[in-house]
Design an enzyme around this catalytic site. Structure first.
Site, PDB file in Angstrom:
ATOM      1  N   ASP A 487       2.217   3.339  10.304  1.00 15.15           N
ATOM      2  CA  ASP A 487       2.516   4.609   9.670  1.00 15.15           C
ATOM      3  C   ASP A 487       3.898   4.744  10.021  1.00 15.15           C
ATOM      4  O   ASP A 487       4.580   4.321  10.578  1.00 15.15           O
ATOM      5  CB  ASP A 487       1.576   5.609  10.403  1.00 15.15           C
ATOM      6  CG  ASP A 487       2.017   6.989   9.997  1.00 15.15           C
ATOM      7  OD1 ASP A 487       1.935   7.244   8.779  1.00 15.15           O
ATOM      8  OD2 ASP A 487       1.824   7.745  10.927  1.00 15.15           O
ATOM      9  N   LYS A 488       4.475   5.775   9.118  1.00 21.04           N
ATOM     10  CA  LYS A 488       6.016   5.962   9.164  1.00 21.04           C
ATOM     11  C   LYS A 488       6.429   7.146  10.168  1.00 21.04           C
ATOM     12  O   LYS A 488       6.703   6.904  11.327  1.00 21.04           O
ATOM     13  CB  LYS A 488       6.646   6.304   7.783  1.00 21.04           C
ATOM     14  CG  LYS A 488       7.970   6.580   7.823  1.00 21.04           C
ATOM     15  CD  LYS A 488       8.366   7.017   6.492  1.00 21.04           C
ATOM     16  CE  LYS A 488       8.238   8.418   6.068  1.00 21.04           C
ATOM     17  NZ  LYS A 488       8.821   9.414   6.880  1.00 21.04           N
ATOM     18  N   THR A 489       5.755   8.056   9.889  1.00 21.07           N
ATOM     19  CA  THR A 489       6.220   9.348  10.714  1.00 21.07           C
ATOM     20  C   THR A 489       5.593   9.182  11.812  1.00 21.07           C
ATOM     21  O   THR A 489       4.403   9.372  12.214  1.00 21.07           O
ATOM     22  CB  THR A 489       5.656  10.705   9.947  1.00 21.07           C
ATOM     23  OG1 THR A 489       6.338  10.549   8.407  1.00 21.07           O
ATOM     24  CG2 THR A 489       6.535  12.023  10.267  1.00 21.07           C
ATOM     25  N   THR A 641       2.114   5.271   4.257  1.00 22.72           N
ATOM     26  CA  THR A 641       2.498   6.798   4.746  1.00 22.72           C
ATOM     27  C   THR A 641       1.893   7.520   3.692  1.00 22.72           C
ATOM     28  O   THR A 641       1.778   7.220   2.264  1.00 22.72           O
ATOM     29  CB  THR A 641       4.031   6.888   5.052  1.00 22.72           C
ATOM     30  OG1 THR A 641       4.249   8.041   5.134  1.00 22.72           O
ATOM     31  CG2 THR A 641       4.547   6.271   3.790  1.00 22.72           C
ATOM     32  N   GLY A 642       1.804   8.743   4.054  1.00 22.24           N
ATOM     33  CA  GLY A 642       1.283   9.952   3.234  1.00 22.24           C
ATOM     34  C   GLY A 642       2.591  10.842   2.812  1.00 22.24           C
ATOM     35  O   GLY A 642       2.520  11.756   1.805  1.00 22.24           O
ATOM     36  N   LYS A 669      -5.171   4.591   2.282  1.00 21.10           N
ATOM     37  CA  LYS A 669      -4.706   3.755   3.679  1.00 21.10           C
ATOM     38  C   LYS A 669      -5.757   2.842   3.807  1.00 21.10           C
ATOM     39  O   LYS A 669      -5.605   1.731   3.939  1.00 21.10           O
ATOM     40  CB  LYS A 669      -4.388   4.702   4.768  1.00 21.10           C
ATOM     41  CG  LYS A 669      -3.033   5.409   4.642  1.00 21.10           C
ATOM     42  CD  LYS A 669      -2.545   6.091   5.908  1.00 21.10           C
ATOM     43  CE  LYS A 669      -1.319   6.701   5.658  1.00 21.10           C
ATOM     44  NZ  LYS A 669      -0.755   7.251   7.036  1.00 21.10           N
ATOM     45  N   ASP A 688      -0.459   7.061  14.440  1.00 20.25           N
ATOM     46  CA  ASP A 688      -0.282   8.004  15.509  1.00 20.25           C
ATOM     47  C   ASP A 688      -0.961   9.434  15.054  1.00 20.25           C
ATOM     48  O   ASP A 688      -1.202  10.351  16.080  1.00 20.25           O
ATOM     49  CB  ASP A 688       1.091   8.336  15.735  1.00 20.25           C
ATOM     50  CG  ASP A 688       1.839   9.333  14.469  1.00 20.25           C
ATOM     51  OD1 ASP A 688       1.481   9.002  13.542  1.00 20.25           O
ATOM     52  OD2 ASP A 688       2.537  10.473  15.014  1.00 20.25           O
TER      53      ASP A 688
END
Length: 810
Positions: A487-489, A641-642, A669, A688
């Site tokens: 995931d990115k953020t 990522t969203g 995802k 996360d």
């Protein structure tokens, strides 16, 4: 084609916009023929081809639209074996009106969700009887409580059995090899008493072992039961027929069951730790809600709220239940759901869905509840995590299968040995001794602790390295991973925007003057971008003043008056709507920054464009080193990522990630991960937020990082409790060491057994007069145990390289 017409009641529907959203999701399903939904009360008639789509898929589509269907639940105890579970689930799920059936090998229960508008509870029970299933109704809470109490008692009995077994072995060994301890002349009677207690405490192992043996599907417990009871019974016969005889070997029986108990205890400790985390998580959830009754709010327990009820949520509060907004508006922090750090605007006009666990930053909303209790995402994930604690490593299952086959060989060898020596002219007693020695030496106690001990020590070491394992097979699964998605953020980045640059476009304002106006205007806002600005203002000691006027415009920005100057901060659309001119050159400059993944807020003072603020999501310092390590191992790395494509590409370029997928829903995802799984590609997913929970649960190995939401932590196979992502690097290295140790333990146990079996059968008796007594065979077996333990403890050298544990899992 088999067409079925199903009547459902959809919860939360009260307007045409609701019907449109649901129809849109249902139209994506193949096999849907006709949908008719009432916007008044949510009653729906759905025609579908049951050979193409099922009731569960229809309900899931409605959930994706933000609503839910009314359903009833039934919890039954069923006498089912683990291998029969898929067939039971399939048979019950195939009944008309049943949404889902989940059977548990742990609790021996089945939880059935069904549509009360197509099948009643009595009709469903009648159908179960027709299928030939015997059952008993019971509450889910009672099952959970009984299971936890049973596990606690079992751990205590197993630990006592190990202590007594160890005493028996040490007592007998010291007396035989060194010096006679007290009561040595009564050792037969003393060890008989100890072995009897150990046998009673280990009755589950013995009972299960013989059950499997009688079903002709022996397991490791079968050989343990056979070895322990045969040595016990033979010793008992000797002691009864020859009182005072010391030619008994009760310590073999006690030692076998005691050391196996050690392996079971270590496994149980791993499970109980994970289950205690789940219990803590359950207790930490929001327990109160304000229920609207006759247009007045009343504080009630969340358990009292029913689907269709309306609750209110005020600014700063956590939303307690899933639902749709039916009154008001506000900005909701869904960062742990979507990965997007910016709050999401929710309003009654669009009947926007909201989810439990998200936070209303500002505004006021009333929510019509659509999901409660066991239907919530949280409850489903918690239940799945409970079941995951009982998954055995595949190497352990391989050992079980090998032992099952070995059992028949051991039985044949022991009978053959007894028959051979009896026909060779030896006495009945001596022939029995040879047979007992074979059973004692072939006890799979080393096999029983070979894998659990290595994985338990690995789990202990992993905790010291900032990792918590929540499955018994994590170490071996990690070594199969070929692709790692992040995931990115909040995972690769800090999850909070930082102010990277302030570009001045006004000749009449200095940088300091513009920053004073910006800081003063932003001081009232709780928006993440405003907090990023205020962080810089506070760190530079900027003096701010109280705004004379302040307006927060939904989704656009803020308009404020500072020292008689009108200050506007927000989107390009806001600036244009207020008639403030921005040159084409500046627009191109801003568009170029946005295209590279930056967030830009424009600033105007007194109706004149004055410049812009540049924000970005800060990359975690250890992200780059971890990705470089993974790529050196030959693993493919990627981002799911969203967040927007521009932001995702910016991060992927800076970290040299192999592939990137952006603007994804949580389901999308999971779909990407499942697609890789169908092509037999093992994926690790590291995330996360709530939006990552589904992907984490679908991945071959799911990892939740230290700042993860509670839901993601519960869904993960591994939880990173340290602040450093480099703990994941340690995870790969430790997994390799643990599995190498488990394999060598297993190989050594088999080789040791196979080497000593001929000696126990009497291969050296005629040529050398060497006869291995059962108690000596038991000691030899125990020495094998000790060698496995000592070999496993060499894993502790990895503690010297452990990172300092900086955070604890909550």
């Amino acid at each position: 084609m088999r067409v079925v017409k199903e009547k459902l009641r959809i919860i939360g529907v009260d307007c045409p916009a609701c019907v449109y959203s649901i129809n849109k999701e249902l139209s994506r399903l193949k096999g849907i023929i006709k949908v008719d939904i009432s916007a008044v009360d949510g009653t729906a008639i759905i025609e579908y081809d049951v050979d193409v789509v099922g009731l569960r898929e229809i309900a899931d589509a409605i959930r994706r639209a933000g609503y839910d269907v009314e359903k009833n639940h039934l919890t039954l105890t069923l006498p089912i074996d683990e291998e029969a579970i898929p067939q039971v689930e399939e048979r019950i799920s195939g009944l008309r009106g049943v949404f889902l059936c989940r059977a548990s090998p742990v609790t021996k229960t089945a939880k059935i969700s069904f549509n009360p508008y197509s099948i009643s509870r009595e009709e469903l029970l009648s159908e179960l009887r027709r299928l030939g299933l015997s059952y008993e109704e019971v509450s889910a809470e009672k099952i959970k409580t009984e299971l936890e109490e049973k596990e606690e008692r079992k751990q205590l009995w197993v630990l006592i059995a190990f202590a007594l077994g160890l005493f028996a072995v040490v007592y007998h060994s010291v007396g035989m090899l060194y010096k006679h301890p007290p009561l040595w002349e009564y050792r037969g009677e003393l060890l008989f008493a100890v072995a009897t207690v150990v046998l009673a405490l280990s009755r589950d192992t013995v009972t299960n072992g013989f059950k499997s043996l009688f079903k002709l599907t022996p397991t490791m417990e079968s050989l343990i039961a056979l070895s322990a009871t045969s040595t016990y019974l033979i010793s008992l016969v000797v002691l009864a027929s020859r009182p005072g005889s010391q030619e008994v070997f009760f310590e073999a029986s006690a030692g076998v069951l005691g050391f196996v108990g050690l392996g079971k205890y270590l496994e149980a400790r791993i499970k109980s730790r994970a289950l205690s985390l789940i219990k803590t998580f359950e207790e930490s959830q929001v327990s109160q809600a304000r229920l609207i009754i006759n247009n007045e709010a009343r504080q009630v327990s969340v358990s009292e709220v029913r689907p269709g009820d309306v609750i209110e949520v005020k600014a700063g509060e956590v939303i307690p239940l899933d639902g749709v907004v039916v009154k008001g508006w506000g900005y909701v922090d869904e960062s742990m759901l979507t990965g997007e750090s910016r709050p999401v605007y929710k309003s009654e006009e669009r009947r926007d869905p909201v989810y439990a666990g998200s936070t209303l930053i500002n505004g006021y909303i009333r929510v019509r509840v659509t999901r409660t209790g066991e239907d919530t995402v949280l409850s489903r994930i918690i239940e799945a995590v409970r079941e995951a604690q009982y998954i055995k490593p595949r190497y352990q299952m391989l050992a079980d299968r090998l032992v099952g086959r070995l059992t028949w060989g051991v039985i044949a060898l022991s009978i053959g040995t007894f028959t051979y020596w009896l026909l060779a002219g030896e006495t009945l007693f001596k022939s029995t001794i040879f047979m007992a020695s074979v059973l004692a030496i072939t006890c799979p106690c080393p096999l029983g602790i070979a894998i659990p001990l290595a994985t338990s020590l690995g789990t202990y070491i992993s905790i010291k390295k900032g990792l918590v394992m929540k499955r018994g097979d994590v170490f071996e699964r990690i070594l199969e991973v070929r692709r790692v998605y992040f995931d990115k953020t909040g995972t690769l980045t800090t999850g909070s925007p930082v102010l990277e640059d302030i570009v001045i476009k006004s000749n009449e304002l200095s940088r300091e003057e513009l920053m004073m106006l910006v800081c003063s205007a932003e001081r009232r806002s709780e928006h993440p971008l405003s907090r990023a600005v205020m962080s810089i203002c506070e760190s530079t000691g900027m003096i701010t003043v109280e705004p004379e006027r302040y307006d927060n415009l939904q989704g656009l920005g803020i308009v404020s008056v500072i020292n008689s100057h009108q200050v506007v901060i927000g989107t390009e659309r806001l600036i244009e709507n207020m008639g403030i001119a921005v040159s084409d050159e500046d627009k191109e400059e801003i568009a170029e920054l946005s295209g590279r993944g930056y967030t830009v807020s424009l600033v105007a003072v007194d109706n004149t464009y004055a410049g812009y603020l540049v924000f970005r999501d800060k990359i975690r310092e250890d992200s780059r080193e971890l990705i470089e390590y993974l790529r050196r191992k030959g693993l493919v790395t990627g981002i799911l990522t969203g967040d927007r494509w521009e932001h995702a590409r910016l991060i992927s370029r800076e970290l040299s990630v192999d592939e990137v997928h952006a603007e994804l829903t949580p389901e999308e995802k999971a779909d990407i991960i499942e697609e890789k799984a169908r092509s037999n590609e093992k994926v690790m997913y590291i995330g996360d937020g709530i939006n990552d929970a589904i992907a984490i649960s679908k991945a071959h190995v799911g990892v939740a990082v230290s700042n993860a939401s509670d839901i993601a932590k519960q869904a993960g196979d591994v939880v990173v409790t340290s602040a450093s992502l480099l703990s994941i690097k340690e995870l790969f290295e430790l997994s390799k060491a643990v599995m190498n140790k488990a394999k060598t333990n297993l190989a050594w146990a088999f080789i040791y057994n196979l080497t000593l079996i001929p000696i126990a059968m009497g291969a050296l008796y005629k040529p050398l007069g060497v006869m291995l007594m059962p108690e000596q065979a038991a000691i030899a077996m125990i020495l094998s145990d000790i060698s496995v333990v000592l070999n496993s403890t060499t894993l502790l050298k990895h503690l010297g390289r452990a990172h300092e544990k900086k955070e604890s899992l909550t």
